[in-house]
Design a protein around this motif. Sequence first.
Motif, PDB file in Angstrom:
ATOM      1  N   ALA A 197      -3.470   5.271  10.033  1.00 15.37           N
ATOM      2  CA  ALA A 197      -3.508   3.964   9.641  1.00 15.37           C
ATOM      3  C   ALA A 197      -4.869   3.204   9.408  1.00 15.37           C
ATOM      4  O   ALA A 197      -5.798   3.489  10.013  1.00 15.37           O
ATOM      5  CB  ALA A 197      -2.800   3.067  10.789  1.00 15.37           C
ATOM      6  N   TYR A 215       1.783  -2.777  13.823  1.00 18.13           N
ATOM      7  CA  TYR A 215       1.625  -1.342  13.870  1.00 18.13           C
ATOM      8  C   TYR A 215       1.876  -0.857  15.394  1.00 18.13           C
ATOM      9  O   TYR A 215       2.873  -0.218  15.700  1.00 18.13           O
ATOM     10  CB  TYR A 215       0.511  -0.686  13.176  1.00 18.13           C
ATOM     11  CG  TYR A 215       0.380   0.876  13.109  1.00 18.13           C
ATOM     12  CD1 TYR A 215       1.064   1.336  12.329  1.00 18.13           C
ATOM     13  CD2 TYR A 215      -0.786   1.487  13.908  1.00 18.13           C
ATOM     14  CE1 TYR A 215       0.957   2.740  11.971  1.00 18.13           C
ATOM     15  CE2 TYR A 215      -0.860   2.772  13.767  1.00 18.13           C
ATOM     16  CZ  TYR A 215      -0.056   3.556  12.568  1.00 18.13           C
ATOM     17  OH  TYR A 215       0.042   4.888  12.596  1.00 18.13           O
ATOM     18  N   VAL A 252      -5.893   2.861  15.012  1.00 13.23           N
ATOM     19  CA  VAL A 252      -6.088   2.583  13.621  1.00 13.23           C
ATOM     20  C   VAL A 252      -7.619   2.396  13.301  1.00 13.23           C
ATOM     21  O   VAL A 252      -8.713   2.080  13.932  1.00 13.23           O
ATOM     22  CB  VAL A 252      -5.808   0.801  13.770  1.00 13.23           C
ATOM     23  CG1 VAL A 252      -5.906   0.350  12.538  1.00 13.23           C
ATOM     24  CG2 VAL A 252      -4.334   1.038  14.026  1.00 13.23           C
ATOM     25  N   LEU A 280      -2.644  -1.331   6.437  1.00 14.51           N
ATOM     26  CA  LEU A 280      -2.014  -2.211   7.314  1.00 14.51           C
ATOM     27  C   LEU A 280      -2.191  -3.769   6.565  1.00 14.51           C
ATOM     28  O   LEU A 280      -3.735  -3.888   6.078  1.00 14.51           O
ATOM     29  CB  LEU A 280      -2.358  -2.297   8.485  1.00 14.51           C
ATOM     30  CG  LEU A 280      -2.310  -0.889   9.367  1.00 14.51           C
ATOM     31  CD1 LEU A 280      -2.582  -1.124  10.775  1.00 14.51           C
ATOM     32  CD2 LEU A 280      -0.803  -0.435   9.221  1.00 14.51           C
TER      33      LEU A 280
END
Length: 301
Positions: A197, A215, A252, A280
């Motif tokens: 991500a 997320y 992330v 994202l």
Amino acid sequence: MDQHALASRIGRVGVWHGGLGRVPAAAARQAAREIEQLGYGALWFGEGPASKEAFSHAGLLLSATERITVATGIANIWGRDAAAANAATHTLAEAYEGRFLLGLGASHAPLVSMRGHTYAKPLATMRDYLDAMDGAPYEGPVAEPAPARVLAALGPKMLELSRGRAAGAHSYFVPTEHTAGAREILGAGPLLAPEQAVLLETDPAAARALAREHYTRFYLELPNYVGNLRRFGFEDEDFTGGGSDRLVDAIVAWGDADAIRTRVRAHLDAGADHVSIQPLVADRGLGLEQLRELAPALLAD
């Protein structure tokens, strides 16, 4: 298709995109074409209990593109029987000259329950499913080389099954430490293709807030992911409130393009053959602007 040919075909960086399952077909086709034109090597998408069906979705995206590999990441083995999955795989692989990559996964107990099934013994269930696929008759034309498949794999035993019964593994929601450990289990040959991500946001508070909202909070409700993260030193306090800063930062990649390139490079250095980035965005949009900005930094190598 052998693992080396597969790795060469999909390249070192692709895109993982759950959002394509939420937009009209015309918008998904247009996005797929742009992702291909930007130079990404593969386009991955997921399958949930309420999403577009995986194989028909793959066909939609394949029909809109010319070169990019389209991969299920993953097709849920509880969503159709093995004979249907085998026939669909051969159909798409032959029709689109080997551009379809089958990713299979055993999913998670809450999501399997939503389909009306009982989640039990995922490793044995996956092994039986692969046996049934390999033994299923199919009378249509078959692509040459034969279509490849990868397995969604987090733990050591599923990674071992990926090594022996597939072209490799597709991991999701993992830190770079998982990639290093997965490569040790897989050995030198099989494909290793983690998802990562990403978020082009340099403000730490804003980046972490968006990451939690869109997320990490959802995935931390699934025991398989939490159990996997415990292997890497994360503890109970890391799993509350959508994830601790430490956990969010490990899962992330946020910051500028150079920061995201550094994280992708960390997966590759740890043994990944291919990294699929998942943009994202706050409005659950397609994040194409992020993919445009990241392409020069990620695809230059």
